[in-house]
Write a protein that holds these residues in place. Sequence first.
Motif, short mmCIF file in Angstrom:
data_model
loop_
_atom_site.label_atom_id
_atom_site.label_comp_id
_atom_site.label_asym_id
_atom_site.label_seq_id
_atom_site.Cartn_x
_atom_site.Cartn_y
_atom_site.Cartn_z
N GLY A 61 -3.38 64.81 -23.97
CA GLY A 61 -3.33 63.61 -22.74
C GLY A 61 -2.24 62.60 -23.20
N GLY A 62 -2.38 61.59 -22.29
CA GLY A 62 -1.11 60.52 -22.42
C GLY A 62 -1.23 59.61 -21.01
N ALA A 63 -0.63 58.62 -21.13
CA ALA A 63 -0.28 57.73 -19.96
C ALA A 63 1.15 57.75 -19.40
N ILE A 64 1.43 57.86 -18.23
CA ILE A 64 2.53 57.57 -17.75
C ILE A 64 2.71 56.56 -16.77
N LEU B 157 -2.13 49.06 -17.84
CA LEU B 157 -1.94 50.16 -17.00
C LEU B 157 -2.01 51.39 -18.08
N CYS B 158 -1.16 51.12 -19.34
CA CYS B 158 -0.70 52.07 -20.27
C CYS B 158 -1.91 51.97 -21.48
N SER B 159 -2.73 51.17 -21.55
CA SER B 159 -3.77 51.03 -22.40
C SER B 159 -5.07 51.92 -22.18
N SER C 263 9.28 46.87 -23.61
CA SER C 263 9.27 47.18 -25.23
C SER C 263 8.76 46.05 -26.08
N LEU C 264 9.24 44.97 -25.95
CA LEU C 264 8.84 43.90 -26.72
C LEU C 264 7.21 43.92 -26.73
N LEU C 265 6.70 43.89 -25.75
CA LEU C 265 5.11 43.69 -25.61
C LEU C 265 4.60 44.91 -26.24
N PHE C 266 4.96 45.96 -25.91
CA PHE C 266 4.31 47.22 -26.40
C PHE C 266 4.28 47.20 -27.98
N ALA C 267 5.39 46.84 -28.34
CA ALA C 267 5.69 46.74 -29.91
C ALA C 267 4.88 45.80 -30.61
N LYS C 268 4.61 44.70 -29.96
CA LYS C 268 3.61 43.38 -30.30
C LYS C 268 2.41 44.05 -30.48
N GLN C 269 1.78 44.86 -29.46
CA GLN C 269 0.73 45.41 -29.30
C GLN C 269 0.52 46.64 -30.42
N GLY C 270 1.50 46.93 -31.26
CA GLY C 270 1.26 47.92 -32.25
C GLY C 270 1.86 49.27 -32.13
N ALA C 271 2.53 49.53 -30.78
CA ALA C 271 3.01 50.98 -30.58
C ALA C 271 4.31 51.18 -31.27
N ASP C 272 4.66 52.18 -31.67
CA ASP C 272 5.95 52.72 -32.05
C ASP C 272 6.65 53.04 -30.73
N VAL C 273 7.88 52.07 -30.39
CA VAL C 273 8.58 52.15 -29.35
C VAL C 273 10.08 52.78 -29.55
N HIS C 274 10.01 53.70 -28.48
CA HIS C 274 11.25 54.56 -28.33
C HIS C 274 12.08 54.13 -27.15
N PHE D 235 -6.48 45.94 -25.46
CA PHE D 235 -4.95 46.51 -25.01
C PHE D 235 -4.38 46.65 -26.19
N SER D 236 -5.05 47.21 -27.36
CA SER D 236 -4.19 47.60 -28.56
C SER D 236 -3.44 49.08 -28.18
N LEU D 237 -2.16 49.14 -28.89
CA LEU D 237 -1.39 50.16 -28.63
C LEU D 237 -1.34 50.77 -30.11
N LYS D 238 -1.97 50.35 -31.10
CA LYS D 238 -1.72 50.64 -32.69
C LYS D 238 -1.68 52.10 -32.64
#
Length: 253
Positions: free
Chosen positions: A129-132, A229-231, A23-34, A2-5
């Motif tokens: 590609g991508g996930a929505i 679901l987004c990973s 937002s908080l969880l996605f950032a913790k998993q490494g994503a740049d959150v907008h 479940f890394s989003l790095k």
Amino acid sequence: MFSLKGKSAVITGGGSGIGKAISLLFAKQGADVHIIELNKASADETVAEIKAFGNAFAYSCDVAIQQQVKDVFQSIGKVDILVNNAGIAHIGKADTTEEADFDKVYQVNVKGAYNCFNAVLPLMKKQGGGAILSTASIASVVGIADRFAYSMSKGAIFSMSMSVARDYMADNIRSNSISPARIHTPFVDGFIAKNYPDNQEEIFEKLSKSQPIGRMGKPEEVAALALYLCSDEAGFITGCDYPIDGGFIKLNN
């Protein structure tokens, strides 16, 4: 897992409630959150929290205005994940809902999601590609009393999400939705305080027990499902809706 790095995630309504937890969880998993918010102050607060451990950015945008949405997405550029979460609630039946209120719910909840789909899909197609993920509701599949306009909008979210899944499968774009029941957020507390000032504890208990599991959900629980679901681990999942409802749909007989 479940890394989003290395991924860029856009979350509408990401400054409070479920959106903030995502937002908080996605950032913790490494994503740049907008974070896209009408109220940029709330987005700025969440961004400040995230910057203690990750990367985040805030954007002031009315999702109901297409050009504003397009401009924000173009400025972000790379979008690997979109969470269509921004929305408003409304109380009323079909014959007690004013036209102006119906239109407002449509503009924010339905057109707002459409505007985000419309802006992000060309970017995702171009990058391969991508996930929505879109936030629907149990109201999209079962009747909820006094929620006519809100139910309309969440039914549309469900349908649009499925349509996008079908149309963009060949472009490696996945689209799913989640359908929460009642989640304990500041919005719920404010709703109770405003409408039931004299018996807040009683109403809170009543609303909690409307879920068979006996309590409201937590924003963090919804965020955990959103993360999966987004990973990349959910790469075989598209065109699905996932209730997160404490048994409400299947067990509330």
